[in-house]
Motif scaffolding. Sequence first.
Motif, mmCIF file in Angstrom:
data_model
loop_
_atom_site.group_PDB
_atom_site.id
_atom_site.type_symbol
_atom_site.label_atom_id
_atom_site.label_comp_id
_atom_site.label_asym_id
_atom_site.label_seq_id
_atom_site.Cartn_x
_atom_site.Cartn_y
_atom_site.Cartn_z
ATOM 1 N N VAL A 49 29.002 -8.072 -13.766
ATOM 2 C CA VAL A 49 29.017 -9.177 -14.728
ATOM 3 C C VAL A 49 29.153 -8.535 -16.104
ATOM 4 O O VAL A 49 28.491 -7.528 -16.383
ATOM 5 C CB VAL A 49 27.721 -10.022 -14.666
ATOM 6 N N PRO A 50 30.014 -9.058 -16.986
ATOM 7 C CA PRO A 50 30.183 -8.442 -18.307
ATOM 8 C C PRO A 50 28.863 -8.307 -19.063
ATOM 9 O O PRO A 50 28.019 -9.217 -19.054
ATOM 10 C CB PRO A 50 31.137 -9.407 -19.017
ATOM 11 N N GLU A 51 28.720 -7.177 -19.721
ATOM 12 C CA GLU A 51 27.466 -6.859 -20.401
ATOM 13 C C GLU A 51 27.122 -7.867 -21.487
ATOM 14 O O GLU A 51 25.943 -8.126 -21.751
ATOM 15 C CB GLU A 51 27.553 -5.454 -20.996
ATOM 16 N N VAL A 52 28.149 -8.462 -22.126
ATOM 17 C CA VAL A 52 27.886 -9.401 -23.215
ATOM 18 C C VAL A 52 27.082 -10.610 -22.741
ATOM 19 O O VAL A 52 26.390 -11.256 -23.546
ATOM 20 C CB VAL A 52 29.220 -9.851 -23.855
ATOM 21 N N ALA A 53 27.136 -10.922 -21.441
ATOM 22 C CA ALA A 53 26.412 -12.078 -20.909
ATOM 23 C C ALA A 53 25.007 -11.727 -20.437
ATOM 24 O O ALA A 53 24.215 -12.622 -20.125
ATOM 25 C CB ALA A 53 27.188 -12.697 -19.747
ATOM 26 N N LEU A 54 24.678 -10.440 -20.373
ATOM 27 C CA LEU A 54 23.416 -9.998 -19.778
ATOM 28 C C LEU A 54 22.308 -9.869 -20.824
ATOM 29 O O LEU A 54 22.566 -9.539 -21.983
ATOM 30 C CB LEU A 54 23.603 -8.646 -19.094
ATOM 31 N N ALA A 55 21.086 -10.105 -20.380
ATOM 32 C CA ALA A 55 19.916 -9.791 -21.198
ATOM 33 C C ALA A 55 19.583 -8.321 -20.982
ATOM 34 O O ALA A 55 19.381 -7.884 -19.850
ATOM 35 C CB ALA A 55 18.731 -10.671 -20.795
ATOM 36 N N ALA A 56 19.549 -7.559 -22.057
ATOM 37 C CA ALA A 56 19.287 -6.124 -21.976
ATOM 38 C C ALA A 56 17.793 -5.871 -21.742
ATOM 39 O O ALA A 56 16.955 -6.761 -21.976
ATOM 40 C CB ALA A 56 19.732 -5.449 -23.273
ATOM 41 N N PRO A 57 17.414 -4.670 -21.256
ATOM 42 C CA PRO A 57 15.989 -4.372 -21.046
ATOM 43 C C PRO A 57 15.135 -4.603 -22.286
ATOM 44 O O PRO A 57 14.006 -5.113 -22.193
ATOM 45 C CB PRO A 57 16.007 -2.882 -20.645
#
Length: 247
Positions: free
Chosen positions: A227-235
């Motif tokens: 899934v593209p990183e821009v859509a993810l919640a980072a740690p």
Amino acid sequence: MDTYASPRLPEQEELADRPGATGLLREVLAALAEVKIHGGSRAVDLSGLGEADRLLVNQVLGEGEVSVIIAPPIAGGSEIRIQESVFAGVWRVVEEAAASDRIEVGPIPTVVAEAARLDGLSSPPPWVGPPPAEAPSAPLLLTELRDHSATWRAGDPAHVVNLTLLPVTTADIAFLDHELGTGRVLILSRGYGNCRITNARLPGTWRLVYYNSQDVVIQNLVEISVVPEVALAAPEDLADSFERLQE
């Protein structure tokens, strides 16, 4: 761009009458603590929550910058709607036809990657005949993308092709769209402008289009990733959400 603001909560006496909501929010906090340390994702079911408690949970969670719609498969099923809360990494996942309502804590709900994976198992109808003469770059780009899609594995860095920086024509983009196909996942990420993300029917392949505040396209990408990183919640987003929800 929206920024975090603490929710306006009822008085303590009123909160005492909402044990279902406060208990559920403590479950979400515990899930955040686990995900922050161990990774993965955790789900908290809302289906048994009363209306007053549900309203309080909605008030606390609010709406964040990322939303997702997953269309039902052709074989049947229900549309899935996902909304990130103001606490990054805390997601509301609703399947109305299945009467399912839950909060999922993690980088992004697992159903997003699973729907994209299933879409990648079926290819779009092949182009008949030679590529259009007006699309000279598309065949080479397709070869590159198919090669990377076939060899890419989870844990590898994302492979990104920036179409904005390449000499591609409108016909090139149309031919790419046809050959890659469009899957069931639509992700909208709002920040300094908007990013529209759709999955292709080539395994692990996504289309990302960035718009500025005037809705003009400023970047057009193809990315190969889970899934593209821009859509993810980072740690660090999950850690921050834990502290803010705890407060």
